[in-house]
Design a protein around this motif. Structure first.
Motif, short mmCIF file in Angstrom:
data_model
loop_
_atom_site.label_atom_id
_atom_site.label_comp_id
_atom_site.label_asym_id
_atom_site.label_seq_id
_atom_site.Cartn_x
_atom_site.Cartn_y
_atom_site.Cartn_z
N LEU A 76 0.82 -1.21 0.00
CA LEU A 76 0.00 0.00 0.00
C LEU A 76 0.86 1.27 0.00
O LEU A 76 0.53 2.24 -0.67
N PHE A 77 1.97 1.24 0.72
CA PHE A 77 2.87 2.39 0.73
C PHE A 77 3.48 2.62 -0.65
O PHE A 77 3.56 3.76 -1.11
N PHE A 136 1.41 6.66 -6.90
CA PHE A 136 0.30 7.57 -7.19
C PHE A 136 0.74 9.03 -7.04
O PHE A 136 0.44 9.87 -7.90
N VAL A 137 1.45 9.34 -5.99
CA VAL A 137 1.91 10.71 -5.76
C VAL A 137 2.91 11.13 -6.84
O VAL A 137 2.82 12.23 -7.38
N ILE A 138 3.84 10.25 -7.18
CA ILE A 138 4.84 10.58 -8.20
C ILE A 138 4.18 10.80 -9.55
O ILE A 138 4.52 11.76 -10.27
N LEU A 173 2.45 14.20 -9.54
CA LEU A 173 3.41 15.30 -9.62
C LEU A 173 3.95 15.46 -11.04
O LEU A 173 4.07 16.57 -11.55
N ILE A 174 4.27 14.35 -11.69
CA ILE A 174 4.75 14.42 -13.08
C ILE A 174 3.67 14.97 -13.99
O ILE A 174 3.94 15.80 -14.87
N LYS A 175 2.43 14.55 -13.77
CA LYS A 175 1.32 15.03 -14.60
C LYS A 175 1.14 16.55 -14.45
O LYS A 175 1.03 17.26 -15.46
N TYR A 176 1.16 17.04 -13.24
CA TYR A 176 1.00 18.48 -13.03
C TYR A 176 2.17 19.27 -13.62
O TYR A 176 1.98 20.33 -14.21
N PHE A 177 3.38 18.74 -13.50
CA PHE A 177 4.55 19.41 -14.05
C PHE A 177 4.47 19.47 -15.58
O PHE A 177 4.74 20.51 -16.18
N LEU A 178 4.09 18.36 -16.20
CA LEU A 178 4.00 18.35 -17.66
C LEU A 178 2.86 19.24 -18.18
O LEU A 178 3.01 19.91 -19.21
#
Length: 137
Positions: A39-40, A46-48, A51-56
């Motif tokens: 789960l971790f 999911f977080v990574i 973050l990549i999606k928002y940056f792109l």
């Protein structure tokens, strides 16, 4: 005996054999030993990905603005509308409910084995099916 060696033997139990005694560690709880790291890792992925999606998306928006496209038009092209955001929230809620139900059923069927993974996979599949029916409504 120092504190470290005392703590090392705190989890052991002695099993009497045929004249000789040996120390065997207690069995740890398998769900916390296996499922929590999984789960971790899923949460971290999911977080990574987000973050990549928002940056792109930010980079695309800036490139569109640099090439002369109006900021409102680029925001319109890249931003999701309200219904898409609501659908994404419902999807995550249904999937987390399915995973939680799978983990609960796994906990209730005590011996953690291969069938536990099948239960979790089945509940996850049912949650995706429920999301599919939600989208078809």
């Amino acid at each position: 005996m120092n504190l470290a060696s005392f703590q090392a033997f705190a989890q052991d139990k002695q099993i009497e054999g045929t004249g000789t005694e040996f120390i065997q560690p207690l069995d740890q709880d398998l769900p916390s030993e296996v499922l929590l790291p999984i789960l971790f890792i899923l949460f971290l992925v999911f977080v990574i990905i987000n973050l990549i999606k928002y940056f792109l998306e930010y980079r695309i928006k800036n490139k569109l603005i640099d090439r002369g496209m109006a900021e409102q038009l680029s925001a319109y092209l890249l931003d999701k509308n309200v219904q898409e955001k609501q659908d994404e929230v419902v999807k995550l809620a249904i999937i987390f409910f399915g995973v939680g139900l799978g983990l609960l059923l796994t906990y209730l069927t005590s011996p953690i084995n291969l069938h536990s993974l099948a239960i979790i996979a089945f509940c996850l599949g049912l949650s995706y099916l429920a999301y599919f029916f939600y989208l078809r409504k």
